[in-house]
Design a protein around this motif. Structure first.
Motif, short mmCIF file in Angstrom:
data_model
loop_
_atom_site.label_atom_id
_atom_site.label_comp_id
_atom_site.label_asym_id
_atom_site.label_seq_id
_atom_site.Cartn_x
_atom_site.Cartn_y
_atom_site.Cartn_z
N THR A 152 -4.91 106.17 -9.28
CA THR A 152 -4.56 105.15 -10.27
C THR A 152 -3.14 104.64 -10.11
O THR A 152 -2.85 103.50 -10.45
N GLY A 317 -2.56 104.25 -16.87
CA GLY A 317 -2.12 102.86 -16.99
C GLY A 317 -0.64 102.66 -17.22
O GLY A 317 -0.21 101.55 -17.50
N HIS A 534 -5.28 99.82 -14.18
CA HIS A 534 -5.73 100.04 -15.56
C HIS A 534 -4.63 99.89 -16.60
O HIS A 534 -4.63 100.56 -17.63
N PHE A 538 -9.74 98.71 -18.37
CA PHE A 538 -10.44 99.32 -17.24
C PHE A 538 -11.44 98.31 -16.69
O PHE A 538 -11.93 97.46 -17.44
#
Ligand SMILES: Nc1nc2c(c(=O)[nH]1)N[C@H]1C(S)=C(S)[C@@H](COP(=O)(O)OP(=O)(O)OC[C@H]3O[C@@H](n4cnc5c(=O)[nH]c(N)nc54)[C@H](O)[C@@H]3O)O[C@H]1N2
Ligand SMILES: Nc1nc2c(c(=O)[nH]1)N[C@H]1C(S)=C(S)[C@@H](COP(=O)(O)OP(=O)(O)OC[C@H]3O[C@@H](n4cnc5c(=O)[nH]c(N)nc54)[C@H](O)[C@@H]3O)O[C@H]1N2
Ligand code: SF4
Ligand SMILES: [Mo]
Length: 675
Positions: A152, A317, A534, A538
């Motif tokens: 991520t 995120g 993100h 999402f």
């Protein structure tokens, strides 16, 4: 001496380096000071990455099987034979009797074209690669939970974490540049929590090291979440605003009290609590994981459990948060992005989605097969049973790397056609009907995608040895021989085709890559690439919680096989060792296999250090030297799978995770005695 900028060929960190070239020979390597991640550093394998390139063992000519030997052939003879046998198999048994295993060592361009060869020319979705043995649970688990299986955050983002959980990752040895970043973060004040049954180097550096019994991760991760919920450290705003399904996960976690967790995992309650408070109370915390999480029959559940933890605490995120599945091979991320997967097209678009497959049919002017194909291990199972008859293997060594070696041998022996494209002779080329000598990373142009989604250039520094060719050219030649209407393209032109079909790569062009590369998603040519995923939302809208429960292991120690064997790696060697065992300094550091044994077990069995022992499982046996390791729990053995003298996969089972089809490499019940 000329210095050519390129990307390291070993691990997923994707460090930048220079190859030093004299005449047409690579004479050394050195770090790239301007590289965004490695910043002038390399691990020992990177420093030595040039040495194998000119090794005298390199494959120089195509080989064809004659009797029990493989003899030199021309490219025309070799590729005509491949074409004839493919067509024969296709006519007699249909296209799904063929399979293609692409290479995580190959470039994005090679992986893309091999995937196209399988789907558009051979007309089968039986295409897969070693990501199946590695991060298939990540692709399955994280896609479900947060809509994408990719790391991520960029690696550098770890520097902003207040707490870092390292789970089932031997980071200093297997992803040295990630480890360097983690240790830098720790020196700036981050708490380091390591969860590994072994006392690895990074575990020894940890603020808290927890040693769960192998295969019990779901239990302690749920237990950790349970403490976090009880301490009211969850992020209600995040849960309400960005997720769904928390209530069921909360209920599941409540079964895993610290006492229950201790009875399953052996982790003392006070340490579980300390770790929960550290991760739960941090403003920004991250989770780093690798094969200790994925290579289990519950691999996908393990990944989901970690995702549940990150979601409940709102650790996604933002800078300093995130989930970091550490990709292994230098281009295994790219091979997945290129759709070298039986159910997914480039960019993770589903084969079963008619709209997606029609886009590809239109682009390639063909009808494409629509049923998902077989996964890597299933392909070999099918070969053993006789329903797969021909396999093209690019840069994999399944005889060393796939589970249950005896069955792999039978499967490969049963084929009408086994083609292997490699740079060195391997255990697997020795079974091939046709061996294709191809260019190494130093002898071709292309791109690799690192574990942090960074698409980077590799550059041709020297010519391939003998008659070896770039595999991309070999694939185009084969496509033509099979009657496909596709013309040969340069690697940069292949990237344009990739960009037109994989939306994440939409803006990737060679001229944009430079030394920094670009991180996908990069949807168009003006897009600067994406560091943190993100941030606002999402890809699936709301992230999905899913309750998971600790399951039985596929195999537990018993009277006949009282030890639990973990298989893995070491710093100095890479997998089956085709390159590192041909690098003098690495080979000198670790010249052969050893099994690590706990001192109490060794004492009980009267095994001394360097004594040879016999290890046996239900699948096979091997003999190897023992080494006493006080960092190992009693009852556990550790054996790397690099060495053909003691091939660890003679012992492992084909037990698969039902959701992702990864084999459970990390757990085998074995016996041990003095040789
Ligand atoms: N030098 C070198 N670097 C490499 C590679 C190499 O061969 N050599 N290979 C590359 C590739 S393809 C990959 S996938 C990565 C792999 O990188 P890693 O996953 O870090 O390496 P492994 O040795 O497979 O296992 C990691 C750790 O998992 C622990 N473990 C085993 N079982 C369990 C369990 O049940 N729970 C927990 N929590 N931990 C467990 C083991 O003790 C081990 O320390 O490395 C990459 N980098
Ligand atoms: N017991 C046990 N088994 C395991 C694991 C474990 O932890 N335990 N881990 C699994 C994991 S995570 C992985 S990723 C796999 C790795 O399994 P493999 O990928 O099969 O192992 P490698 O030895 O890296 O094989 C790569 C091959 O590519 C060749 N090669 C190098 N460069 C090129 C190139 O440019 N082109 C081509 N065509 N070939 C090239 C190399 O010579 C080598 O033969 O092993 C799996 N097997
Ligand atoms: S950390 Fe990985 S990519 Fe970097 S030099 Fe070492 S093996 Fe190569
Ligand atoms: Mo891997």
């Amino acid at each position: 001496m000329e210095k050519i900028h390129t990307t390291c060929v070993y691990c997923g960190c994707g460090c930048g380096l220079f190859l030093h070239v004299e005449g047409d020979r690579v004479v050394g390597a050195s770090p790239s000071p301007g590289h965004p991640l490695s910043r002038g550093r390399l691990c020992i394998k990177g420093w030595l990455a040039g040495e194998f390139v000119g090794h005298p063992d390199r494959l120089r000519y195509p080989l064809i099987k004659r009797g029990d030997r493989r003899v030199r052939a021309t490219w025309d003879e070799a590729l005509s034979l491949v074409r004839d046998r493919f067509l024969k198999v296709k006519e007699a048994y249909g296209p799904d009797a063929i399979a293609v295993l692409t290479s995580a060592k190959g470039t994005n361009e090679e992986n893309f074209m091999l995937m196209k060869l399988a789907r558009a020319v051979l007309k089968t979705n039986n295409v897969d690669h070693v990501a199946r043995l590695c991060h298939a649970p990540t692709v399955a688990g994280l896609s479900y939970a947060i809509g994408s299986g990719a790391m991520t955050n960029p690696i550098e983002s770890l520097l902003e974490s207040e707490a870092i959980m390292v789970v089932g990752s031997n980071t200093t040895e297997q992803h040295p540049m990630v480890a360097a970043t983690i240790l830098e973060a720790q020196s700036r004040g981050a708490e380091l929590l390591v969860f590994d049954p072994r006392r690895t180097q990074i575990a020894a550096q940890a603020d808290i090291h927890l040693t769960p019994a192998p295969g019990t991760d779901v239990a302690w991760i749920n237990g950790l979440l349970n403490v976090i919920i009880e301490e009211e450290l969850i992020d209600e705003v995040f849960i309400r605003g960005r997720t769904q399904g928390f209530e069921l996960v909360k209920e599941a976690a409540s079964c895993y009290t610290p006492e229950v967790v201790e009875s399953i995992t052996g982790i003392p309650p006070h340490l579980l609590r300390a770790a929960a408070l550290s991760y739960g109370a941090a403003e920004a915390a991250s989770i780093v994981y690798a094969m200790g999480i994925t290579q289990h029959t519950a691999g996908t559940d393990n990944v989901q459990a970690l995702a549940n933890l990150a979601l409940a605490t709102g650790n996604l995120g933002r800078e300093g948060t995130g989930i970091y599945p550490l990709r292994g091979h230098q281009n295994v991320q790219g091979a997945c992005d290129m759709g070298a997967l039986p159910d997914l097209l480039p960019g993770y678009q589903k084969v079963s989605d008619p709209r997606k497959i029609e886009t590809f049919e239109e682009a390639w002017s063909v009808d494409l097969p629509r049923a998902p194909g077989l996964t890597a291990v299933e392909i070999l199972e099918a070969a053993e049973e006789g329903s797969i008859k021909a396999i093209y293997i690019s840069g994999e060594n399944p005889l060393m790397s796939y589970p249950d070696r005896d069955s792999v041998y039978k499967a490969l022996k049963a084929l009408d056609l086994l083609v292997v494209a490699d740079i060195f002779p391997t255990e697997t080329t020795r079974l091939a009907h046709v061996v294709l000598p191809v260019a190494s990373f130093a002898e071709k142009d292309g791109t690799f995608t690192s574990t942090e989604r960074r698409i980077q250039l590799i550059s041709k520094a020297v010519s391939p040895p003998g008659e070896a060719l770039s595999e991309l050219d070999v694939i185009f030649d084969l496509m033509k021989r099979l009657g496909a209407p596709y013309r040969s393209l340069s690697p940069a032109e292949v990237m344009e085709e990739i960009a037109s079909l994989n939306p994440h790569y939409g803006g990737i062009r060679y001229r944009r890559l430079g030394i920094d590369g670009l991180q996908w998603p990069c949807p168009d040519e003006d897009h600067p690439g994406t560091g943190i995923l993100h941030r606002e939302a999402f890809p699936i809208g709301r992230a999905r919680f899913r309750p998971v429960f600790q399951k039985e292991l596929h195999e537990s120690p018993d009277e006949d096989y009282p030890f639990l064997l973990i298989t893995g790696r070491t710093l100095y060697h890479f997998h089956s060792g085709s390159m590192t065992r041909r690098t003098s300094l690495l080979d000198r550091e670790v010249p052969g296999p050893v099994v690590d044994v706990n001192p109490d077990d060794a004492g009980r069995l009267r095994i001394r250090s360097r004594q040879r022992v016999v290890i046996e499982s239900r699948r096979g046996r091997l003999e190897v030297e023992a080494r006493i390791d006080p960092g190992l729990m009693p009852g556990i053995l550790y054996l790397p799978f690099h060495f053909s003298e003691a091939p660890a996969n003679a012992l492992t089972a084909r037990a698969l995770d039902p959701a992702s089809r990864i084999p459970a490499f990390k757990i085998s019940a074995v016996s041990m005695r003095r040789a």
